[in-house]
Motif scaffolding. Structure first.
Motif, PDB file in Angstrom:
ATOM      1  N   LEU A 128      18.450  16.003  -7.964  1.00 17.01           N
ATOM      2  CA  LEU A 128      18.718  16.303  -9.364  1.00 17.01           C
ATOM      3  C   LEU A 128      19.962  15.575  -9.872  1.00 17.01           C
ATOM      4  O   LEU A 128      19.931  14.937 -10.927  1.00 17.01           O
ATOM      5  N   TYR A 129      21.069  15.647  -9.115  1.00 14.86           N
ATOM      6  CA  TYR A 129      22.289  15.003  -9.622  1.00 14.86           C
ATOM      7  C   TYR A 129      22.167  13.476  -9.646  1.00 14.86           C
ATOM      8  O   TYR A 129      22.597  12.854 -10.630  1.00 14.86           O
ATOM      9  N   PRO A 130      21.587  12.838  -8.618  1.00 12.82           N
ATOM     10  CA  PRO A 130      21.346  11.400  -8.752  1.00 12.82           C
ATOM     11  C   PRO A 130      20.502  11.054  -9.974  1.00 12.82           C
ATOM     12  O   PRO A 130      20.758  10.052 -10.661  1.00 12.82           O
ATOM     13  N   SER A 131      19.497  11.884 -10.262  1.00 13.97           N
ATOM     14  CA  SER A 131      18.679  11.667 -11.452  1.00 13.97           C
ATOM     15  C   SER A 131      19.516  11.800 -12.718  1.00 13.97           C
ATOM     16  O   SER A 131      19.413  10.990 -13.648  1.00 13.97           O
ATOM     17  N   MET A 132      20.374  12.821 -12.758  1.00  8.26           N
ATOM     18  CA  MET A 132      21.266  12.994 -13.905  1.00  8.26           C
ATOM     19  C   MET A 132      22.221  11.809 -14.035  1.00  8.26           C
ATOM     20  O   MET A 132      22.535  11.361 -15.145  1.00  8.26           O
ATOM     21  N   GLY A 133      22.680  11.292 -12.898  1.00  9.71           N
ATOM     22  CA  GLY A 133      23.569  10.134 -12.925  1.00  9.71           C
ATOM     23  C   GLY A 133      22.900   8.917 -13.526  1.00  9.71           C
ATOM     24  O   GLY A 133      23.512   8.169 -14.309  1.00  9.71           O
ATOM     25  N   LYS A 134      21.650   8.700 -13.172  1.00 12.65           N
ATOM     26  CA  LYS A 134      20.917   7.573 -13.756  1.00 12.65           C
ATOM     27  C   LYS A 134      20.739   7.773 -15.266  1.00 12.65           C
ATOM     28  O   LYS A 134      20.788   6.804 -16.035  1.00 12.65           O
ATOM     29  N   MET A 135      20.531   9.016 -15.683  1.00 13.67           N
ATOM     30  CA  MET A 135      20.406   9.290 -17.112  1.00 13.67           C
ATOM     31  C   MET A 135      21.741   9.090 -17.836  1.00 13.67           C
ATOM     32  O   MET A 135      21.781   8.609 -18.979  1.00 13.67           O
ATOM     33  N   MET A 136      22.845   9.457 -17.189  1.00 12.60           N
ATOM     34  CA  MET A 136      24.172   9.194 -17.772  1.00 12.60           C
ATOM     35  C   MET A 136      24.362   7.698 -17.988  1.00 12.60           C
ATOM     36  O   MET A 136      24.886   7.257 -19.022  1.00 12.60           O
ATOM     37  N   ALA A 137      23.946   6.912 -16.993  1.00 15.11           N
ATOM     38  CA  ALA A 137      24.061   5.465 -17.105  1.00 15.11           C
ATOM     39  C   ALA A 137      23.205   4.942 -18.252  1.00 15.11           C
ATOM     40  O   ALA A 137      23.658   4.115 -19.063  1.00 15.11           O
ATOM     41  N   LYS A 138      21.990   5.426 -18.342  1.00 17.95           N
ATOM     42  CA  LYS A 138      21.085   4.979 -19.402  1.00 17.95           C
ATOM     43  C   LYS A 138      21.662   5.284 -20.776  1.00 17.95           C
ATOM     44  O   LYS A 138      21.638   4.437 -21.682  1.00 17.95           O
ATOM     45  N   GLN A 169      19.926 -11.820 -12.785  1.00 18.12           N
ATOM     46  CA  GLN A 169      20.893 -11.576 -13.857  1.00 18.12           C
ATOM     47  C   GLN A 169      21.894 -10.488 -13.507  1.00 18.12           C
ATOM     48  O   GLN A 169      22.980 -10.416 -14.083  1.00 18.12           O
ATOM     49  N   GLY A 170      21.558  -9.636 -12.543  1.00 18.26           N
ATOM     50  CA  GLY A 170      22.452  -8.569 -12.130  1.00 18.26           C
ATOM     51  C   GLY A 170      22.362  -7.359 -13.037  1.00 18.26           C
ATOM     52  O   GLY A 170      21.753  -7.401 -14.107  1.00 18.26           O
ATOM     53  N   ILE A 171      22.968  -6.262 -12.586  1.00 12.18           N
ATOM     54  CA  ILE A 171      22.923  -5.018 -13.347  1.00 12.18           C
ATOM     55  C   ILE A 171      24.336  -4.523 -13.648  1.00 12.18           C
ATOM     56  O   ILE A 171      25.325  -5.002 -13.072  1.00 12.18           O
ATOM     57  N   SER A 172      24.418  -3.542 -14.532  1.00 14.54           N
ATOM     58  CA  SER A 172      25.688  -2.906 -14.854  1.00 14.54           C
ATOM     59  C   SER A 172      25.668  -1.470 -14.362  1.00 14.54           C
ATOM     60  O   SER A 172      24.618  -0.811 -14.352  1.00 14.54           O
ATOM     61  N   VAL A 173      26.833  -0.976 -13.938  1.00 13.44           N
ATOM     62  CA  VAL A 173      26.935   0.408 -13.483  1.00 13.44           C
ATOM     63  C   VAL A 173      28.122   1.087 -14.168  1.00 13.44           C
ATOM     64  O   VAL A 173      29.062   0.431 -14.615  1.00 13.44           O
ATOM     65  N   ILE A 174      28.040   2.399 -14.254  1.00 10.85           N
ATOM     66  CA  ILE A 174      29.181   3.207 -14.669  1.00 10.85           C
ATOM     67  C   ILE A 174      29.623   4.035 -13.466  1.00 10.85           C
ATOM     68  O   ILE A 174      28.891   4.156 -12.485  1.00 10.85           O
ATOM     69  N   SER A 175      30.815   4.595 -13.533  1.00 14.61           N
ATOM     70  CA  SER A 175      31.279   5.472 -12.465  1.00 14.61           C
ATOM     71  C   SER A 175      31.202   6.911 -12.933  1.00 14.61           C
ATOM     72  O   SER A 175      31.484   7.226 -14.092  1.00 14.61           O
ATOM     73  N   ILE A 176      30.775   7.801 -12.031  1.00 19.09           N
ATOM     74  CA  ILE A 176      30.710   9.227 -12.324  1.00 19.09           C
ATOM     75  C   ILE A 176      31.251   9.993 -11.121  1.00 19.09           C
ATOM     76  O   ILE A 176      31.304   9.470  -9.999  1.00 19.09           O
ATOM     77  N   ALA A 199      24.711   5.518 -21.525  1.00 23.52           N
ATOM     78  CA  ALA A 199      25.894   4.682 -21.722  1.00 23.52           C
ATOM     79  C   ALA A 199      25.543   3.203 -21.872  1.00 23.52           C
ATOM     80  O   ALA A 199      26.438   2.358 -21.986  1.00 23.52           O
ATOM     81  N   GLY A 200      24.247   2.893 -21.841  1.00 27.48           N
ATOM     82  CA  GLY A 200      23.819   1.507 -21.978  1.00 27.48           C
ATOM     83  C   GLY A 200      23.936   0.706 -20.701  1.00 27.48           C
ATOM     84  O   GLY A 200      23.929  -0.525 -20.727  1.00 27.48           O
ATOM     85  N   ALA A 201      24.028   1.392 -19.568  1.00 29.09           N
ATOM     86  CA  ALA A 201      24.126   0.733 -18.259  1.00 29.09           C
ATOM     87  C   ALA A 201      22.840   0.963 -17.474  1.00 29.09           C
ATOM     88  O   ALA A 201      21.931   1.675 -17.911  1.00 29.09           O
ATOM     89  N   ASP A 202      22.774   0.358 -16.280  1.00 26.74           N
ATOM     90  CA  ASP A 202      21.561   0.434 -15.470  1.00 26.74           C
ATOM     91  C   ASP A 202      21.603   1.519 -14.407  1.00 26.74           C
ATOM     92  O   ASP A 202      20.567   2.041 -13.999  1.00 26.74           O
ATOM     93  N   ASP A 203      22.794   1.837 -13.916  1.00 23.41           N
ATOM     94  CA  ASP A 203      22.902   2.802 -12.822  1.00 23.41           C
ATOM     95  C   ASP A 203      24.325   3.326 -12.771  1.00 23.41           C
ATOM     96  O   ASP A 203      25.178   2.923 -13.574  1.00 23.41           O
ATOM     97  N   ALA A 204      24.584   4.200 -11.801  1.00 26.93           N
ATOM     98  CA  ALA A 204      25.914   4.785 -11.654  1.00 26.93           C
ATOM     99  C   ALA A 204      26.369   4.713 -10.204  1.00 26.93           C
ATOM    100  O   ALA A 204      25.559   4.848  -9.282  1.00 26.93           O
ATOM    101  N   TRP A 205      27.671   4.499 -10.011  1.00 31.94           N
ATOM    102  CA  TRP A 205      28.304   4.618  -8.708  1.00 31.94           C
ATOM    103  C   TRP A 205      29.082   5.923  -8.694  1.00 31.94           C
ATOM    104  O   TRP A 205      29.744   6.284  -9.669  1.00 31.94           O
ATOM    105  N   LEU A 206      28.993   6.646  -7.592  1.00 32.20           N
ATOM    106  CA  LEU A 206      29.606   7.964  -7.466  1.00 32.20           C
ATOM    107  C   LEU A 206      30.994   7.842  -6.841  1.00 32.20           C
ATOM    108  O   LEU A 206      31.190   7.075  -5.891  1.00 32.20           O
TER     109      LEU A 206
END
Length: 287
Positions: free
Chosen positions: A156-166, A133-140, A168-175
């Motif tokens: 720590l920051y990658p962990s924070m990025g995943k929390m930002m995505a969560k 089904q694929g995933i959604s990402v946000i940009s940070i 925002a209703g997304a699955d992960d983040a691209w930096l």
């Protein structure tokens, strides 16, 4: 049932595993790590992970606690003791605990590093329904340190990025740095346009992914065109497909970026084919 883990030469029940409070990995994130996937009870890309580990240790002037052969045996023993058919083995090596807290590195010849390994059982890892089904990402914004090519435990920051995505209703983040995508929080990023696979070139800006190297090799062997260059979020949103690679997710389609659907909004044929090839070839070469 408790897992068996490995700490500094001993196989222990996880409840009995201990590391010093003065360990520099705990105090200063002074350590490196690797994650190796297990398929059919065998290790995927172990040699690549071992070579990258050696490089990370060298870049930080840290001493290896054992040989590559010994490390392989430890991995295999943990797989056997924990009955892992599909899952992962996490390895962390820190500079150790030379004594009281100090910013100055201890002499690597007089201080033993700390080595810890544990397993994660993940049945269905290869047949993950999310890949269909694929995933959604946000940009940070990418505000990490400048040596992302070293696989350190500074997460720590990658962990924070995943929390930002969560949140925002997304699955992960691209930096994103200087308008271009560097990588995902824990993966390498790709787009597909006109059948061409595009991903950022290797440098100190991104992790030199072991799965990335294998996937690009398989893509070229399958006569797919690969271009290693930077791309923007806007270009990614206008691509035919997007996906990421990692040792734990293999090839994962990305179908939405910052709320915009990529291509048809569903996993595309290139990502699906690369995932199939990667899993097939990895099973053949796993040890």
């Amino acid at each position: 049932m408790s897992r068996t883990v490995y700490v500094n030469g001993e196989y222990l029940p996880e409840e009995e595993a201990k590391v010093s409070i003065f360990d520099r990995g705990f105090l200063m994130a002074d350590g490196v790590y690797e994650v190796t996937s297990v398929l059919d009870g065998k290790l995927v890309d172990f040699e690549g992970h071992a070579k990258r580990l050696e490089r990370s240790l060298g870049e930080l002037e840290m001493k290896a606690p054992c040989t590559t052969g010994e490390l392989l045996e430890i991995h295999r023993e943990l797989v056997a003791r924990n009955g892992i058919e599909e899952g992962m083995i996490y390895l962390q090596i820190t500079r150790g605990s030379p004594g009281d807290r100090d910013f100055v590195f201890p002499d690597p010849e007089t201080t033993a590093p700390t080595i810890v390994l544990f397993t994660q059982n993940k049945p269905g890892l290869a047949d993950n329904p999310v890949a269909k089904q694929g995933i959604s990402v946000i940009s940070i914004e990418d505000i990490r340190w400048g040596r992302r090519d070293i696989k350190t435990v500074q997460l720590l920051y990658p962990s924070m990025g995943k929390m930002m995505a969560k949140k925002a209703g997304a699955d992960d983040a691209w930096l994103v740095e200087d308008g271009k995508v560097t990588e995902g929080t824990s993966n390498n990023a790709y787009i597909v346009k006109g059948g061409k696979i595009i991903t950022r070139a290797l440098s100190n800006d991104i992790l030199h992914g072991i799965t990335r190297a294998a996937v690009l090799r398989f893509a070229r062997e399958a006569q797919m065109e690969v271009e290693e260059r930077s791309f923007s979020i806007e270009e990614a949103q206008g691509a035919d497909e997007a996906f990421f690679t990692s040792a734990s997710a293999f090839v994962m389609p990305v179908v939405k970026i910052d709320g915009a659907e990529v291509g048809t909004g569903k996993p595309g044929p290139v990502a699906a084919r690369l995932r199939e090839i990667y899993l097939d070839e990895s099973r053949k070469t796993a040890i």
